[in-house]
Design an enzyme around this catalytic site. Structure first.
Site, mmCIF file in Angstrom:
data_model
loop_
_atom_site.group_PDB
_atom_site.id
_atom_site.type_symbol
_atom_site.label_atom_id
_atom_site.label_comp_id
_atom_site.label_asym_id
_atom_site.label_seq_id
_atom_site.Cartn_x
_atom_site.Cartn_y
_atom_site.Cartn_z
ATOM 1 N N ARG A 55 12.426 -9.949 -0.261
ATOM 2 C CA ARG A 55 12.736 -8.509 -0.417
ATOM 3 C C ARG A 55 14.385 -8.955 -0.079
ATOM 4 O O ARG A 55 14.847 -10.021 0.363
ATOM 5 C CB ARG A 55 12.370 -7.998 0.764
ATOM 6 C CG ARG A 55 10.812 -7.855 0.632
ATOM 7 C CD ARG A 55 10.225 -7.212 1.998
ATOM 8 N NE ARG A 55 8.783 -6.961 2.181
ATOM 9 C CZ ARG A 55 8.025 -7.727 2.461
ATOM 10 N NH1 ARG A 55 8.412 -8.744 3.130
ATOM 11 N NH2 ARG A 55 6.600 -7.536 2.606
ATOM 12 N N LYS A 79 8.545 -8.624 7.360
ATOM 13 C CA LYS A 79 8.532 -7.548 8.179
ATOM 14 C C LYS A 79 7.751 -8.094 9.504
ATOM 15 O O LYS A 79 6.963 -8.990 9.741
ATOM 16 C CB LYS A 79 7.477 -6.549 7.696
ATOM 17 C CG LYS A 79 8.010 -5.732 6.292
ATOM 18 C CD LYS A 79 7.335 -4.744 5.890
ATOM 19 C CE LYS A 79 8.070 -4.185 4.385
ATOM 20 N NZ LYS A 79 7.106 -2.935 3.956
ATOM 21 N N HIS A 84 14.784 -4.597 -5.859
ATOM 22 C CA HIS A 84 13.208 -4.891 -5.472
ATOM 23 C C HIS A 84 12.710 -5.075 -7.184
ATOM 24 O O HIS A 84 11.348 -5.622 -7.307
ATOM 25 C CB HIS A 84 12.689 -3.741 -4.991
ATOM 26 C CG HIS A 84 11.570 -3.939 -4.080
ATOM 27 N ND1 HIS A 84 11.911 -4.704 -2.928
ATOM 28 C CD2 HIS A 84 10.164 -3.724 -3.879
ATOM 29 C CE1 HIS A 84 10.675 -4.842 -2.230
ATOM 30 N NE2 HIS A 84 9.746 -4.307 -2.932
ATOM 31 N N ARG A 135 11.645 -8.592 -7.491
ATOM 32 C CA ARG A 135 10.406 -8.992 -6.590
ATOM 33 C C ARG A 135 9.252 -8.742 -7.487
ATOM 34 O O ARG A 135 8.138 -9.219 -7.681
ATOM 35 C CB ARG A 135 10.460 -8.172 -5.230
ATOM 36 C CG ARG A 135 9.222 -8.649 -4.615
ATOM 37 C CD ARG A 135 9.586 -7.983 -2.965
ATOM 38 N NE ARG A 135 8.317 -7.704 -2.137
ATOM 39 C CZ ARG A 135 8.109 -8.696 -1.471
ATOM 40 N NH1 ARG A 135 8.445 -9.877 -1.323
ATOM 41 N NH2 ARG A 135 6.556 -8.518 -0.828
ATOM 42 N N HIS A 156 2.546 -10.152 1.933
ATOM 43 C CA HIS A 156 1.783 -8.957 1.982
ATOM 44 C C HIS A 156 0.704 -9.397 3.047
ATOM 45 O O HIS A 156 -0.012 -10.182 3.034
ATOM 46 C CB HIS A 156 1.126 -8.603 0.791
ATOM 47 C CG HIS A 156 2.110 -7.933 -0.024
ATOM 48 N ND1 HIS A 156 1.720 -7.633 -1.493
ATOM 49 C CD2 HIS A 156 3.194 -7.409 0.117
ATOM 50 C CE1 HIS A 156 3.016 -7.123 -2.044
ATOM 51 N NE2 HIS A 156 3.675 -6.922 -1.205
ATOM 52 N N TYR A 174 -0.483 -5.043 -8.753
ATOM 53 C CA TYR A 174 0.044 -6.032 -9.761
ATOM 54 C C TYR A 174 -0.966 -6.621 -10.805
ATOM 55 O O TYR A 174 -0.845 -7.000 -11.775
ATOM 56 C CB TYR A 174 0.795 -7.126 -9.199
ATOM 57 C CG TYR A 174 1.968 -6.840 -8.403
ATOM 58 C CD1 TYR A 174 3.236 -6.592 -8.858
ATOM 59 C CD2 TYR A 174 2.076 -6.906 -7.013
ATOM 60 C CE1 TYR A 174 4.455 -6.303 -8.200
ATOM 61 C CE2 TYR A 174 3.038 -6.780 -6.260
ATOM 62 C CZ TYR A 174 4.177 -6.406 -6.948
ATOM 63 O OH TYR A 174 5.165 -6.095 -6.071
#
Length: 312
Positions: free
Chosen positions: A158, A182, A253, A256, A279, A288
């Site tokens: 990110r 995150k 993004h 990514r 993730h 994806y």
């Protein structure tokens, strides 16, 4: 005194919203981008209440929320943005109920709008090659910019992770970075030989020039010796896209998304892609899998003898 008390009553919703935002900052441990999004959403609700002359928090009810939801729809927000905004408002109403003893209206609140499946926008491999292989002037900023874009695509980071990479998180001998995602979760991501060489050259030839007499642990720094910002990188990417002759509106993004898509397109395992992207849930990565579905469709159309006759 009476006038001040009336003013406080008129501003009570604003005070409560400000107090709730302070709680989010201090106690909830939200990622900075999530917190910024919640603050924007709560400010929208504050402005809406002011515009509608809603002053007393006891006047807030399900009709208020329904009207606010309609207000958001009129602004043509995406379903994702609207759902996030409603999540912020739900949190505020939960705060009013548990902390201030106001009636619980959450059970009657409208459900958040269903988020439709939106396939990620990506660059083709040719477009990525054109972007990454621009002629370099050799100047310090040019070397930095090329290294940043190469690393972003090579690792699927990110942008917030990219600009926050410290020197100590880079291992050029082995060829990996320690990314902080995150909620401060860290993961090891390989960077590939091309990215490794560009980062190595940047660190040897460009970073000391940009750093001058300043001290910084950040890997990527500006010409003032300060850490790179999201806005600065967006400008860098936009300029390089124009130079590469790519006629698309590109966001950071997208690199990514392209990283994940191209990995799967060449046979990578979905679990491995999940780990590299950071993730928490593989269901997030499964968006994806449109790559695999497309590959199956192309194989079917190419090799099944009755595919064309069936109009596949």
């Amino acid at each position: 005194m009476a006038v001040n008390m009336q003013a406080d009553a008129r501003n009570e919703i604003n005070h409560l919203l400000d107090h709730y935002i302070m709680i989010l900052k201090a106690e909830r441990g939200l990622a900075s981008n999530t917190l910024e999004g919640y603050q924007r959403d709560l400010r929208k609700f504050k402005q809406y209440c002011t515009k509608q002359n809603i002053q007393d928090p006891k006047a807030l009810n399900t009709q208020t929320i329904q009207d606010f939801l309609e207000f958001l729809r009129q602004q043509a927000l995406s379903s994702t943005s609207t759902a996030r905004c409603m999540a912020a408002i739900r949190g505020f109403f939960r705060f009013l109920n548990t902390e201030k003893g106001l009636p619980d209206v959450l059970a009657q609140m409208p459900r958040s709008p269903k988020q439709w499946l939106k396939l990620p926008k990506t660059l083709s491999e040719v477009e990525v090659t054109n972007l990454l292989e621009l002629p370099e002037s050799g100047g310090p900023e040019e070397l930095r910019d090329g290294a940043m874009v190469e690393l972003l695509y090579a690792t699927g980071l990110r942008v917030s992770e990219l600009i926050n990479v410290d020197m100590a998180q880079v291992n050029l001998e082995v060829g990996y970075i320690l990314a902080t995602g995150k909620r401060d979760k860290q993961r090891i991501v390989p960077m590939g030989e091309t990215a490794r060489k560009k980062i190595e050259r940047y660190c040897q030839e460009a970073r000391p020039v940009l750093l001058k007499q300043n001290n910084s642990s950040a890997l990527f720094i500006t010409r003032r010796g300060k850490p790179m910002t999201r806005q600065s990188f967006w400008i860098i990417l936009r300029r390089r896209v124009l130079r590469a002759g790519i006629n698309k509106r590109i966001f950071p993004h997208m690199l990514r998304h392209s990283f994940a898509t191209h990995l799967l397109d060449h046979g990578a395992d979905l679990r491995a892609v999940q780990m590299m992207l950071g993730h928490a849930d593989i269901s997030t990565t499964q968006i994806y899998t449109h790559v695999e579905q497309r590959r199956l469709k192309e194989a079917y159309a190419a090799y099944f003898p009755r595919a064309k006759r069936q109009g596949f």
